[in-house]
Design an enzyme around this catalytic site. Sequence first.
Site, PDB file in Angstrom:
ATOM      1  N   ASP A 199       0.834  -1.207   0.000  1.00  0.00           N
ATOM      2  CA  ASP A 199       0.000   0.000   0.000  1.00  0.00           C
ATOM      3  C   ASP A 199       0.871   1.259   0.000  1.00  0.00           C
ATOM      4  O   ASP A 199       0.502   2.284  -0.561  1.00  0.00           O
ATOM      5  CB  ASP A 199      -0.916   0.029   1.227  1.00  0.00           C
ATOM      6  CG  ASP A 199      -1.955  -1.085   1.190  1.00  0.00           C
ATOM      7  OD1 ASP A 199      -1.741  -2.064   0.454  1.00  0.00           O
ATOM      8  OD2 ASP A 199      -2.968  -0.982   1.902  1.00  0.00           O
ATOM      9  N   GLU A 246      -4.813  -4.589  -7.122  1.00  0.00           N
ATOM     10  CA  GLU A 246      -5.645  -5.460  -6.282  1.00  0.00           C
ATOM     11  C   GLU A 246      -7.041  -4.868  -6.282  1.00  0.00           C
ATOM     12  O   GLU A 246      -7.295  -3.878  -5.640  1.00  0.00           O
ATOM     13  CB  GLU A 246      -5.088  -5.573  -4.859  1.00  0.00           C
ATOM     14  CG  GLU A 246      -4.617  -4.277  -4.223  1.00  0.00           C
ATOM     15  CD  GLU A 246      -4.196  -4.462  -2.766  1.00  0.00           C
ATOM     16  OE1 GLU A 246      -3.061  -4.898  -2.553  1.00  0.00           O
ATOM     17  OE2 GLU A 246      -5.016  -4.173  -1.857  1.00  0.00           O
TER      18      GLU A 246
END
Length: 883
Positions: A459, A529
């Site tokens: 992330d 994702e």
Amino acid sequence: MWPSSWTSVFLLPLAEALQSPGDRATIAGWHLQSTQAVNSNLTAWSLPHANVSSWYRVGPRATVLAGLIQSGVYNESDLFYSDHLADLRESDFQVPWLYREEFALPALPPNQHLFLITHGISSKADIFFNGIQIASSDFQRGSYVGVSYDLTPHVFVGSNAVLIKAYPTNYHEDLALGWVDWNPHPPDSGMGVWRAVELQLTGPVSISSPRITTNFSSSETGESTAVIIKFKADVKNHGEFSTDVVIMGAILSPDLSRRIDLAQHVQLPPYSNSTVSLKTTLNDAQIWWPAAWGPQPLYQLSLNVSLLSGAISDIAPSARFGIRNVASTLNANNDVEYTINGHRFQVRGAGYAPDIFLRFDIERVEYIFQYVLDMGLNTIRLEGKQEHPAFFELADRMGLMVMAGWECCDKWEAWTYNEEAPGAQWHDEDYIAAYESMVHEAEMMQLHPSLLAFLVGSDYWPDERATQFYLSALHRMDWPNPIIASASKRGHPSQLPESGMKMDGPYDWVPPNYWYGKLFGAAFGFGSEQGAGVGTPELPSLQSFLSPSDLKTLWSNLNGGQYHLSPEGSDFHDRKIYNTALSRRYGSPQSLEDYIYKAQIMDYEATRAEFEAFAARQNASHQATGVIYWMLNSAWPSLHWQLLPYDLRPAGAYFGTKVASRLEHVVHDYESRSVYLINHSLESSGTRRILVDLVGVNGTQLLRREATAETVPLASKKVLSLLEIPTLLSGNIAFLRLVLTDDLNTILSRNIYWVSTQNDILDWDRSNWYTTPVTTYANFTALGQMQVVKLEATAAPINNALVNLTSIEVTLENQADVPAFFIRLAVVDPSTREELTPVFWSDNYVTLFPRERLNLTVNVRATEGWMVTMRVAHGEEQVIGRG
Ligand SMILES: *[C@@H]1O[C@H](CO)[C@@H](O)[C@H](O)[C@H]1NC(C)=O
Ligand SMILES: *[C@@H]1O[C@H](CO)[C@@H](O)[C@H](O)[C@H]1NC(C)=O
Ligand SMILES: *[C@@H]1O[C@H](CO)[C@@H](O)[C@H](O)[C@H]1NC(C)=O
Ligand SMILES: *[C@@H]1O[C@H](CO)[C@@H](O)[C@H](O)[C@H]1NC(C)=O
Ligand SMILES: *[C@@H]1O[C@H](CO)[C@@H](O)[C@H](O)[C@H]1NC(C)=O
Ligand SMILES: *[C@@H]1O[C@H](CO)[C@@H](O)[C@H](O)[C@H]1NC(C)=O
Ligand SMILES: *[C@@H]1O[C@H](CO)[C@@H](O)[C@H](O)[C@H]1NC(C)=O
Ligand SMILES: *[C@@H]1O[C@H](CO)[C@@H](O)[C@H](O)[C@H]1NC(C)=O
Ligand SMILES: *[C@@H]1O[C@H](CO)[C@@H](O)[C@H](O)[C@H]1NC(C)=O
Ligand SMILES: *[C@@H]1O[C@H](CO)[C@@H](O)[C@H](O)[C@H]1NC(C)=O
């Protein structure tokens, strides 16, 4: 440290396995016990002959819980049932656990060394050998830190004992394998010897970390490819004398017909190490390809080091490598674009989850990879849960690309600029452990042609110091593949370019036309994702892990939480968004069976639309360069985020993906009502015919169109516009069938949509990180009022000569004048009625037009016979054939 051997399953008694320099052996198993259950004198426990009769016996690698399941303390089906996992006492796992093994060794001749090699212990460990502590947890810390310990001075003739004290894992403090919101956390947090430990016998000089680099860049360079290959390995002198050694290597061609020998002389001062490099030119090199594009030739490499006397000092177990080139660039839109062997490689993949207890079963992994390729996907992503060498060897053999990297949301991303990760800030020792982890994992992956990239952040991007450590580790291992800063576009360290990968959701339900939008996760750029979150297993699967009350909640309390979704507190602990859409689009569920049936319809159209939109826009001006569906599979039985349920019984999400990802395909864009001709192959070209039919729910033909077009490799092409659809529907729904044939009239793809006058309307402005809300839902409730059609159906074995798989042909014929919608087929065991697996259907959840006939094939492992069943709507399963 050589990768291949540490997963070997054939274990000899160690004294037999370790006879001469170069021999290696995996410690065959462990006695496992909690420090709470035994006295605390570890010196005593680490001496031979300790009485461990009350300890548990486990295999060569097992987290504490995996070990306790193996030894029968817990039963997997019971732990996986409902919320039983929550009943375990976490305090049992907040103390260290002991792993102990005893083995016989002969006397070591002078000038020989015995090493103990770890490949990571969660989260850290003290290691004892024959009453001596040889490592402390200050050093053996981090789940990926592999270390080689010289046991030589402490070896006993006869019985020897190794004792490992594994410390509890804390995802916020340790560089371990965490689960974020994927599933409930295993109560032991993965503590223990999750990767096998090896023993290695060497002479004074050892050899490790073989790696290769080549000058191969592209298959465009011509027919016969001359490639320079450079081999490197580390050699180390463990002795007190300066030593002259010869490094010898051999390369065997994939068919074993050709062999190239290499040799190099080196002098090593006492206690020194060096990296040796050997070079050769391969003429007519055979190039390795991803599965859809070509073969997977694998060369074999052996390397050893011998003394001038000719005596072997160490042997690296033989390994395989492939010759290919993987590269990445940022395109004009700042999106990452991969190439393999010079060809643009659109990533179509999904996120892989290992088992919740980190158990590793190569046969299961092989089935999963077969399913991945069967769906037409080409890549899997590992987010922070690196694997074992056998995993990569299999990916190499099967031509499946692997995008590996570190994980988000815990210690791994405890950066000052990341307010989302609860991890404890990094100190010097964390940077060192991160460096060691990177060295170890890069060493394991380096030779494997299946590696597409390593993402040093997920992330968030790593801070400058961590980036420097990661890069230096990767360079030390001659990492030949792209290094990507993170899976998102939030920022990047100065030493790496922007990642070019977006992480803008969704993770929860969005309607099919979402993917044809222009914002967030829609089909442009590289989605690292994302998905509509779907992946509902079929009812028999659900019944194995949900209690009757969980099942009741599932269909009758549409806002209810489930233990088999993300943990409580997560936005994904319930199916509110999904269930609202299901009820509004298909009608409120009337029963559990009705709910599961509608869920499969929702799941199928969700995954199909995502993969189709990325395929359709692969060469659009804002090009879709790749997508990773979130996720491929789950760590334990789950209700969401998966294309393949834990029990490997594919359902709606699987077949939506499979249809969408055909090598040559034809796609309907819900938004623009355009039809696209898709070609993912490297070479197929020629004339293609596209036949379009639209029929109403009552079977009336509303439209027939036809087009021909030249198909172009690795491209998508708009071939038709069907703007009249909404008008033709006049408020109703209908079925749109697209059939793609080649010039021999072979059907390459057949794709059926249910379409409504009004698509779902998205409120893009109210998007958040995991979904974009819908203001008006498409209305498909008329599907529930459709006449249920009786089909003629047969199933008969055909001879396909597949190893271990039975092939069956199923023919379906719709003799009615109305369509037969969403027919599900299954192959079950005739006596237990359990669905057989692995099972590979050419197609499933099929819709037949009036009077249409359809042939399907299925390859299935059916050792005790088979029975094919068919389900129309949410009706009873009906047997249509057996064998
Ligand atoms: C632990 O065991 C060792 C070996 O049996 C023994 O020598 C030592 O005294 C013990 N230590 C304690 C504190 O009991
Ligand atoms: C080993 O310990 C068990 C109890 O844990 C005991 O029953 C057994 O007699 C012991 N064996 C030896 C050889 O001392
Ligand atoms: C676990 O429990 C299930 C269901 O009770 C049973 O069928 C299975 O045999 C058990 N497994 C083992 C390894 O005991
Ligand atoms: C690699 O080296 C070989 C042998 O010198 C040469 O023929 C080939 O063109 C080189 N390839 C590239 C991409 O430079
Ligand atoms: C060492 O490597 C050379 C070259 O591959 C090979 O010919 C030789 O047999 C090897 N020796 C051993 C003991 O493996
Ligand atoms: C080689 O030796 C140097 C100096 O002792 C050390 O820093 C380095 O870590 C060693 N490398 C390997 C691969 O053992
Ligand atoms: C079938 O449905 C269409 C509308 O989709 C309608 O116009 C037509 O009359 C219907 N035909 C029959 C036989 O019901
Ligand atoms: C949805 O379609 C059904 C059947 O065509 C119709 O009865 C119903 O009124 C529609 N619902 C809405 C909200 O328009
Ligand atoms: C076929 O099945 C047998 C028994 O399970 C297994 O040993 C063998 O490896 C399998 N063969 C292949 C090619 O999968
Ligand atoms: C389906 O299979 C049957 C029997 O094998 C064959 O006669 C028929 O031509 C096939 N139909 C199609 C559409 O392939």
